[in-house]
Design an enzyme around this catalytic site. Structure first.
Site, PDB file in Angstrom:
ATOM      1  N   SER A 197       0.760  -1.239   0.084  1.00  0.00           N
ATOM      2  CA  SER A 197      -0.142  -0.101  -0.094  1.00  0.00           C
ATOM      3  C   SER A 197       0.849   1.354   0.005  1.00  0.00           C
ATOM      4  CB  SER A 197      -0.714   0.128   1.216  1.00  0.00           C
ATOM      5  OG  SER A 197      -0.408  -0.263   2.508  1.00  0.00           O
ATOM      6  N   GLY A 250      -1.894  -4.272   0.929  1.00  0.00           N
ATOM      7  CA  GLY A 250      -1.878  -5.509   1.596  1.00  0.00           C
ATOM      8  C   GLY A 250      -1.170  -6.696   1.445  1.00  0.00           C
ATOM      9  N   ASN A 257       3.725  -5.245   5.847  1.00  0.00           N
ATOM     10  CA  ASN A 257       2.735  -5.982   6.139  1.00  0.00           C
ATOM     11  C   ASN A 257       3.203  -7.438   6.676  1.00  0.00           C
ATOM     12  OD1 ASN A 257       0.514  -4.624   5.234  1.00  0.00           O
ATOM     13  ND2 ASN A 257       1.287  -4.962   3.244  1.00  0.00           N
ATOM     14  N   ASP A 301      -4.062   6.941  10.455  1.00  0.00           N
ATOM     15  CA  ASP A 301      -3.656   5.521  10.865  1.00  0.00           C
ATOM     16  C   ASP A 301      -2.195   5.389  11.348  1.00  0.00           C
ATOM     17  OD1 ASP A 301      -2.470   5.533   8.440  1.00  0.00           O
ATOM     18  OD2 ASP A 301      -3.431   4.117   7.351  1.00  0.00           O
ATOM     19  N   HIS A 359       0.528   5.167   6.547  1.00  0.00           N
ATOM     20  CA  HIS A 359       0.308   5.642   5.128  1.00  0.00           C
ATOM     21  C   HIS A 359       0.430   7.097   4.852  1.00  0.00           C
ATOM     22  CE1 HIS A 359      -2.016   1.770   5.617  1.00  0.00           C
ATOM     23  NE2 HIS A 359      -1.354   1.435   4.240  1.00  0.00           N
TER      24      HIS A 359
END
Length: 201
Positions: free
Chosen positions: A27, A64, A93, A174, A177
């Site tokens: 991502s 992801g 991830n 978050d 990102h």
């Protein structure tokens, strides 16, 4: 003689195809929650052109994805795009899920070897994770990347997020990102790292 001259002219005047860089990432490279044209890989060709380093860019990143997902997809991507360079931006991830560092190391090694066999030059991006899993794990995770790069004899470029995260307003809520506002800086940062390792005419 006339035919030979015509062929020579065509060879001289034919446009030279730019080399291709394929980015295999997650991502952080896929344009998470933004239009793909705003993501840094989409901005990268123009930034490189401004630095007299023309390069076509294929963004094969999927939000992801783990290093295992990247390894599974890579043979098809190499066959489809025949890149000259492959930049691997994977592992975040894996780290967030607490995967063993030796598993990540094995996946990265396999991907790099596949890229080499295809004739592409692999480039690895360092990845760091938040210290949620404790100092021992985060340090073991981070150490995978220089180890793999050294063993494989390939370039290791710095993780852009290490600097993005320090800029107020550049990160999403978050905390993982970058926002669209950070993407031009990331594109320039990555371009400056890449040009040290490109062999372009």
């Amino acid at each position: 003689m006339r035919l030979f001259s015509l062929i020579l002219i065509l060879l001289i005047t034919a446009p030279v195809k730019a080399a291709t860089l394929m980015i295999v990432g997650d991502s952080l490279s896929a344009g998470y929650q933004m239009a793909i044209e705003k993501a840094w890989p989409s901005l990268l060709p123009d930034v490189l052109a401004d630095k007299n380093q023309p390069l076509d860019v294929v963004n094969a990143s999927i939000s992801g994805d783990t290093s295992g997902n990247g390894l599974e997809r890579l043979p098809g991507l190499l066959s489809q795009h025949s890149p000259d360079y492959v930049l691997f931006e994977l592992g975040a991830n894996d780290g967030l899920r607490g995967f063993p560092p030796n598993l990540i190391e094995n996946n990265l090694n396999q991907m790099i070897e596949l890229a080499k066999k295809s004739g592409a030059t692999p480039i690895l991006m360092q990845i760091h994770i938040l210290p949620n899993y404790g100092k021992r794990y985060t340090e073991a995770f981070a150490a995978v990347y220089p180890k793999v790069a050294d063993q494989q004899g390939i370039a290791l470029i710095p993780f852009f997020l290490d600097q993005v995260i320090t800029h107020p307003g550049w990160m999403k809520d978050d905390g993982l990102h970058p926002k669209a506002e950070a993407q031009p800086w990331i594109a320039n940062f990555v371009a400056n790292q890449l040009i040290n390792h490109l062999e372009l005419p």
